[in-house]
Write a protein that holds these residues in place. Structure first.
Motif, PDB file in Angstrom:
ATOM      1  N   ARG A 259     -54.625 -27.196  -8.738  1.00  0.00           N
ATOM      2  CA  ARG A 259     -55.544 -27.467  -9.664  1.00  0.00           C
ATOM      3  C   ARG A 259     -56.747 -27.835  -8.813  1.00  0.00           C
ATOM      4  O   ARG A 259     -56.498 -28.923  -8.440  1.00  0.00           O
ATOM      5  CB  ARG A 259     -55.341 -27.451 -11.000  1.00  0.00           C
TER       6      ARG A 259
ATOM      7  N   ARG B  20     -65.982 -25.155 -13.317  1.00  0.00           N
ATOM      8  CA  ARG B  20     -65.006 -23.820 -12.447  1.00  0.00           C
ATOM      9  C   ARG B  20     -63.780 -24.510 -11.891  1.00  0.00           C
ATOM     10  O   ARG B  20     -63.779 -25.541 -12.153  1.00  0.00           O
ATOM     11  CB  ARG B  20     -66.146 -23.184 -11.012  1.00  0.00           C
TER      12      ARG B  20
ATOM     13  N   GLY C 261     -59.663 -24.076  -9.647  1.00  0.00           N
ATOM     14  CA  GLY C 261     -58.916 -22.447  -9.417  1.00  0.00           C
ATOM     15  C   GLY C 261     -57.709 -22.777  -9.230  1.00  0.00           C
ATOM     16  O   GLY C 261     -57.552 -24.354  -9.357  1.00  0.00           O
ATOM     17  N   ARG C 262     -57.670 -22.931  -7.972  1.00  0.00           N
ATOM     18  CA  ARG C 262     -56.222 -23.143  -7.464  1.00  0.00           C
ATOM     19  C   ARG C 262     -56.398 -24.086  -6.340  1.00  0.00           C
ATOM     20  O   ARG C 262     -57.195 -23.597  -4.956  1.00  0.00           O
ATOM     21  CB  ARG C 262     -55.436 -21.677  -7.341  1.00  0.00           C
TER      22      ARG C 262
ATOM     23  N   ARG D  61     -61.866 -18.816 -10.102  1.00  0.00           N
ATOM     24  CA  ARG D  61     -61.115 -17.679 -10.869  1.00  0.00           C
ATOM     25  C   ARG D  61     -61.655 -18.192 -12.222  1.00  0.00           C
ATOM     26  O   ARG D  61     -61.944 -16.919 -12.576  1.00  0.00           O
ATOM     27  CB  ARG D  61     -59.718 -18.140 -11.077  1.00  0.00           C
ATOM     28  N   THR D  62     -62.298 -19.097 -12.953  1.00  0.00           N
ATOM     29  CA  THR D  62     -63.000 -19.071 -13.839  1.00  0.00           C
ATOM     30  C   THR D  62     -63.674 -20.046 -13.897  1.00  0.00           C
ATOM     31  O   THR D  62     -63.840 -21.379 -13.088  1.00  0.00           O
ATOM     32  CB  THR D  62     -61.531 -19.729 -15.504  1.00  0.00           C
ATOM     33  N   GLU D  63     -65.300 -19.502 -14.802  1.00  0.00           N
ATOM     34  CA  GLU D  63     -66.059 -20.593 -14.976  1.00  0.00           C
ATOM     35  C   GLU D  63     -66.796 -20.579 -16.366  1.00  0.00           C
ATOM     36  O   GLU D  63     -66.986 -20.183 -17.041  1.00  0.00           O
ATOM     37  CB  GLU D  63     -67.456 -20.431 -14.303  1.00  0.00           C
TER      38      GLU D  63
ATOM     39  N   GLU E 142     -56.183 -20.748 -18.081  1.00  0.00           N
ATOM     40  CA  GLU E 142     -57.038 -19.479 -17.389  1.00  0.00           C
ATOM     41  C   GLU E 142     -56.626 -18.950 -16.115  1.00  0.00           C
ATOM     42  O   GLU E 142     -56.283 -18.508 -16.326  1.00  0.00           O
ATOM     43  CB  GLU E 142     -58.294 -18.947 -17.862  1.00  0.00           C
ATOM     44  N   VAL E 143     -56.086 -20.280 -15.489  1.00  0.00           N
ATOM     45  CA  VAL E 143     -56.073 -19.683 -14.069  1.00  0.00           C
ATOM     46  C   VAL E 143     -54.988 -19.999 -13.548  1.00  0.00           C
ATOM     47  O   VAL E 143     -54.043 -19.202 -13.311  1.00  0.00           O
ATOM     48  CB  VAL E 143     -56.842 -21.307 -13.442  1.00  0.00           C
TER      49      VAL E 143
ATOM     50  N   ASP F 247     -54.259 -16.114 -15.533  1.00  0.00           N
ATOM     51  CA  ASP F 247     -54.812 -15.298 -15.377  1.00  0.00           C
ATOM     52  C   ASP F 247     -53.518 -13.748 -14.693  1.00  0.00           C
ATOM     53  O   ASP F 247     -53.047 -13.941 -13.468  1.00  0.00           O
ATOM     54  CB  ASP F 247     -55.669 -15.683 -14.564  1.00  0.00           C
TER      55      ASP F 247
ATOM     56  N   ARG G 296     -55.438 -11.752 -11.179  1.00  0.00           N
ATOM     57  CA  ARG G 296     -55.226 -12.190  -9.536  1.00  0.00           C
ATOM     58  C   ARG G 296     -53.454 -13.115  -9.780  1.00  0.00           C
ATOM     59  O   ARG G 296     -53.598 -14.618  -9.962  1.00  0.00           O
ATOM     60  CB  ARG G 296     -56.471 -13.500  -9.368  1.00  0.00           C
TER      61      ARG G 296
ATOM     62  N   SER H 286     -50.352 -15.505  -8.742  1.00  0.00           N
ATOM     63  CA  SER H 286     -50.461 -16.273  -7.460  1.00  0.00           C
ATOM     64  C   SER H 286     -49.666 -15.566  -5.830  1.00  0.00           C
ATOM     65  O   SER H 286     -48.611 -14.921  -6.543  1.00  0.00           O
ATOM     66  CB  SER H 286     -49.513 -17.508  -7.979  1.00  0.00           C
TER      67      SER H 286
END
Length: 149
Positions: free
Chosen positions: A39, A55, A57-58, A69-71, A93-94, A97, A100, A102
């Motif tokens: 992450r 923000r 993400g992965r 993915r989130t902000e 949340e990532v 989620d 989307r 993985s």
């Protein structure tokens, strides 16, 4: 604001993960990478004064980062614990989620590679070199014959 953002990011990173890397982005933001959890968190200056855009993400296979993915917007004046709580929410949340999913894990085949010490010229290269030398020799031979009476 850049120095303050980097210091804050380092403090937040220490609260989030024991193992992390903090580095500066081109746009003046700061990224916190947690390789062991795959992450990342980005902190960038926002349009407002003392506001930052967080923000999350992965990290994909191979180390590249997937798009955020989130902000969320947060105040840089908020305490380190508050910013860490916001980051944890974004990271959660990532992780969950559903929009989307993985990508499925890829199986990586290991290829055997021959380790070469030093440079070696291949047979194809020698053939090309010999052909060029032959053409130059033929041109020189024809030039000498053209000058003879």
């Amino acid at each position: 604001m850049g120095t303050r953002l980097r210091e804050t990011a380092s403090e937040v990173a220490a609260l989030l993960w024991r193992e992390h890397v903090v580095y500066r982005e081109r746009g003046g933001g700061v990224v916190i990478r947690g390789e062991h959890v795959q992450r990342w968190i980005s902190m960038a200056p926002s349009g407002g004064r003392d506001e930052i855009l967080l923000r999350a993400g992965r990290i994909l296979d191979g180390g590249t980062t997937a798009p955020a993915r989130t902000e969320a917007l947060a105040s840089l004046n908020a305490g380190t614990n508050e910013l860490a709580a916001i980051c944890r929410r974004l990271l959660a949340e990532v992780t969950t989620d559903p929009a989307r999913p993985s990508p499925p894990p890829r199986r990586v085949r290991k290829r055997e590679r021959r380790i070469r010490k030093g440079r070696h010229t291949s047979l194809t290269s020698w053939v090309v070199i010999a052909g060029v030398i032959a053409l130059v020799g033929l041109y020189a031979y024809n030039a000498v014959l053209a000058r003879l009476p």
